[in-house]
Motif scaffolding. Structure first.
Motif, PDB file in Angstrom:
ATOM      1  N   HIS A 106      -9.912  -2.137  -2.266  1.00  0.00           N
ATOM      2  CA  HIS A 106     -10.957  -2.467  -1.297  1.00  0.00           C
ATOM      3  C   HIS A 106     -10.452  -3.620  -0.427  1.00  0.00           C
ATOM      4  N   PHE A 107     -10.828  -3.581   0.846  1.00  0.00           N
ATOM      5  CA  PHE A 107     -10.537  -4.697   1.747  1.00  0.00           C
ATOM      6  C   PHE A 107     -11.820  -5.346   2.254  1.00  0.00           C
ATOM      7  N   ARG A 108     -12.951  -4.797   1.879  1.00  0.00           N
ATOM      8  CA  ARG A 108     -14.258  -5.312   2.290  1.00  0.00           C
ATOM      9  C   ARG A 108     -15.153  -5.407   1.054  1.00  0.00           C
TER      10      ARG A 108
ATOM     11  N   HIS B 280      -5.771   4.346  -4.276  1.00  0.00           N
ATOM     12  CA  HIS B 280      -6.645   5.055  -3.353  1.00  0.00           C
ATOM     13  C   HIS B 280      -7.474   4.037  -2.566  1.00  0.00           C
ATOM     14  N   LEU B 281      -7.626   4.249  -1.284  1.00  0.00           N
ATOM     15  CA  LEU B 281      -8.529   3.417  -0.488  1.00  0.00           C
ATOM     16  C   LEU B 281      -9.955   3.884  -0.736  1.00  0.00           C
ATOM     17  N   HIS B 282     -10.858   2.929  -0.973  1.00  0.00           N
ATOM     18  CA  HIS B 282     -12.246   3.298  -1.245  1.00  0.00           C
ATOM     19  C   HIS B 282     -12.831   4.084  -0.081  1.00  0.00           C
ATOM     20  N   GLU B 283     -13.578   5.117  -0.403  1.00  0.00           N
ATOM     21  CA  GLU B 283     -14.084   6.037   0.619  1.00  0.00           C
ATOM     22  C   GLU B 283     -14.948   5.359   1.674  1.00  0.00           C
TER      23      GLU B 283
ATOM     24  N   SER C 267      -3.778   0.325   7.034  1.00  0.00           N
ATOM     25  CA  SER C 267      -4.339  -0.474   8.138  1.00  0.00           C
ATOM     26  C   SER C 267      -4.957   0.379   9.249  1.00  0.00           C
ATOM     27  N   SER C 268      -4.400   1.540   9.502  1.00  0.00           N
ATOM     28  CA  SER C 268      -4.879   2.347  10.632  1.00  0.00           C
ATOM     29  C   SER C 268      -6.254   2.958  10.393  1.00  0.00           C
ATOM     30  N   THR C 269      -6.704   2.979   9.168  1.00  0.00           N
ATOM     31  CA  THR C 269      -7.991   3.619   8.871  1.00  0.00           C
ATOM     32  C   THR C 269      -9.077   2.623   8.464  1.00  0.00           C
ATOM     33  N   LEU C 270      -8.739   1.318   8.386  1.00  0.00           N
ATOM     34  CA  LEU C 270      -9.722   0.335   7.937  1.00  0.00           C
ATOM     35  C   LEU C 270     -10.759   0.042   9.014  1.00  0.00           C
ATOM     36  N   PRO C 271     -11.994  -0.248   8.610  1.00  0.00           N
ATOM     37  CA  PRO C 271     -13.022  -0.654   9.572  1.00  0.00           C
ATOM     38  C   PRO C 271     -12.766  -2.082  10.040  1.00  0.00           C
ATOM     39  N   PRO C 272     -13.376  -2.493  11.157  1.00  0.00           N
ATOM     40  CA  PRO C 272     -13.221  -3.883  11.619  1.00  0.00           C
ATOM     41  C   PRO C 272     -13.752  -4.849  10.564  1.00  0.00           C
TER      42      PRO C 272
ATOM     43  N   LEU D  61       0.364  -7.464  -4.114  1.00  0.00           N
ATOM     44  CA  LEU D  61       0.774  -6.174  -3.565  1.00  0.00           C
ATOM     45  C   LEU D  61       0.281  -5.971  -2.137  1.00  0.00           C
ATOM     46  N   LEU D  62      -0.489  -6.914  -1.622  1.00  0.00           N
ATOM     47  CA  LEU D  62      -1.079  -6.769  -0.284  1.00  0.00           C
ATOM     48  C   LEU D  62      -0.052  -6.418   0.794  1.00  0.00           C
ATOM     49  N   PRO D  63       1.114  -7.087   0.865  1.00  0.00           N
ATOM     50  CA  PRO D  63       2.076  -6.748   1.918  1.00  0.00           C
ATOM     51  C   PRO D  63       2.569  -5.302   1.859  1.00  0.00           C
ATOM     52  N   LEU D  64       2.503  -4.680   0.685  1.00  0.00           N
ATOM     53  CA  LEU D  64       2.913  -3.285   0.568  1.00  0.00           C
ATOM     54  C   LEU D  64       1.765  -2.327   0.891  1.00  0.00           C
ATOM     55  N   ILE D  65       0.547  -2.737   0.552  1.00  0.00           N
ATOM     56  CA  ILE D  65      -0.594  -1.835   0.663  1.00  0.00           C
ATOM     57  C   ILE D  65      -1.238  -1.877   2.041  1.00  0.00           C
ATOM     58  N   LYS D  66      -1.394  -3.076   2.598  1.00  0.00           N
ATOM     59  CA  LYS D  66      -2.131  -3.217   3.864  1.00  0.00           C
ATOM     60  C   LYS D  66      -1.530  -2.375   4.992  1.00  0.00           C
ATOM     61  N   PRO D  67      -0.215  -2.414   5.228  1.00  0.00           N
ATOM     62  CA  PRO D  67       0.327  -1.583   6.311  1.00  0.00           C
ATOM     63  C   PRO D  67       0.056  -0.093   6.111  1.00  0.00           C
ATOM     64  N   TYR D  68       0.013   0.336   4.866  1.00  0.00           N
ATOM     65  CA  TYR D  68      -0.178   1.757   4.574  1.00  0.00           C
ATOM     66  C   TYR D  68      -1.575   2.223   4.987  1.00  0.00           C
TER      67      TYR D  68
END
Length: 345
Positions: free
Chosen positions: A100-102, A18-21, A55-60, A46-53
């Motif tokens: 989390h990406f941030r 799950h991407l953190h809210e 990416s469209s909703t991540l903040p800058p 796992l980043l190459p599998l998860i990031k594209p999934y």
């Protein structure tokens, strides 16, 4: 042994990520990502599998991936299978993780710069294993760049044949306690073992009632090399654990002398009838030799798990090491211990 190794390398844990809210910037929010994560792998890979999934909703901002399980940040240098065995006493399938990406928690986790950090953590553990086995780490230090790349790619790709070809040049040996098995094999002196000892104060009969790990302070990380001693009999897992954790085994029998068989994934195929019950088939600066506080008269071993298996204690330790060790040549053992509550009135 080769068949067991093959099942370990093919073992995978189903993840629901799950991407953190706080990092969702679009509506509707993205659904969880479903991924099979190799047991011998590491979560940042796992980043190459998860990031594209997602990416469209991540903040800058700049991506620095990390994961948590029920709010507990996960240590990226611990193999995924070990994290699962350690944190899910009652295996959860799929395993629900938050990505989390941030906001990387640098006060709780050592820095991770992606694949390169994971690779060098792996290589450093391999050097440590080489030193334990051979008394020096020359074999790893003298690897050619191409051999090092081949070895690392074999781990990333889960290619056991390629790994055996690349790692054979390291001469890290095969463990044996039977002189008749020595033909054509190199005998290892000491065994690299990494213990994860989870101490609980509450008693429980069923794994589903085990208290959750909500703080890494509940886990003792121990690097404790073990030398196999032959005294006219097979050296068993029971013997090994008594040597590795004498704090807890003051002459007492261990658990699983009469193990129950549970249905599981991953390494359950590893001859569970002969091995024991199954619930599934880096080196950071925080992992070190350290004492474990205990009272051996009152402590009770509740669970021993290796590669998702809860083995019989009479199994030869040489089989355990050769079949269930990770690619960096460490045997990772998760142990849950009930210790007396010294603060109780």
């Amino acid at each position: 042994m080769m068949e067991a190794q093959k099942y370990v390398w093919e073992g995978a844990i189903p993840l629901q990520i799950h991407l953190h809210e706080s990092e969702i910037t679009s509506l509707p929010p993205p659904s969880p990502a479903l991924i099979l994560a190799p047991r011998i792998g590491y979560l940042p890979l796992l980043l190459p599998l998860i990031k594209p999934y997602f990416s469209s909703t991540l903040p800058p901002g700049q991506d620095t991936i990390w994961f948590d399980y029920k709010g507990l940040p996960l240590k990226w240098y611990i193999p995924t299978g070990v994290l699962f065995d350690l944190l899910c006493a009652q295996p959860e399938r799929p395993w629900n993780l938050t990505v989390h990406f941030r906001g990387y928690p640098s006060n709780l986790l050592i820095p991770c710069e992606g694949e390169e950090s994971v690779k060098w953590s792996f290589i450093n553990s391999l050097k440590e294993a080489d030193y334990i086995i051979n008394g020096n780490c020359k074999n790893v230090m003298h690897m050619s760049q191409s051999d090092q790349v081949e070895l690392w790619h074999s781990v990333m790709d889960g290619n056991l044949e390629k790994y055996i070809r690349a790692s054979s040049k390291l001469k890290l040996g095969t463990v044996t306690t039977d002189e008749a098995d020595m033909v054509g094999q190199v005998k290892a002196g000491k065994i690299p073992v990494r213990l994860y000892v989870w101490s609980v104060n509450e008693d429980f009969e069923d794994l589903e009632d085990a208290p959750e790990v909500d703080n890494w302070d509940q886990i003792s990380y121990i690097n404790r090399p073990l030398e196999i001693h032959k005294e006219g009999k097979h050296f068993t897992l029971h013997d090994a654990l008594k040597n590795l954790l004498p704090e807890f085994f003051g002459g007492k029998s261990l658990i699983n002398d009469e193990p129950c068989i549970e249905e599981g994934e991953d390494a359950q195929k590893v001859s569970s009838e002969d091995v024991g019950s199954s619930t599934g088939a880096e080196e950071g600066k925080e992992i070190f030799n350290q004492p474990v506080e205990s009272s051996c008269n009152d402590a009770e071993i509740k669970l021993v798990r290796i590669q998702g298996i809860e083995p019989k204690m009479e199994i030869p330790f040489s089989w355990v090491v050769n079949s269930l060790k990770n690619p960096e040549h460490f045997l990772h053992i998760c142990v849950c211990v009930k210790v007396p509550n010294l603060n109780a009135a």
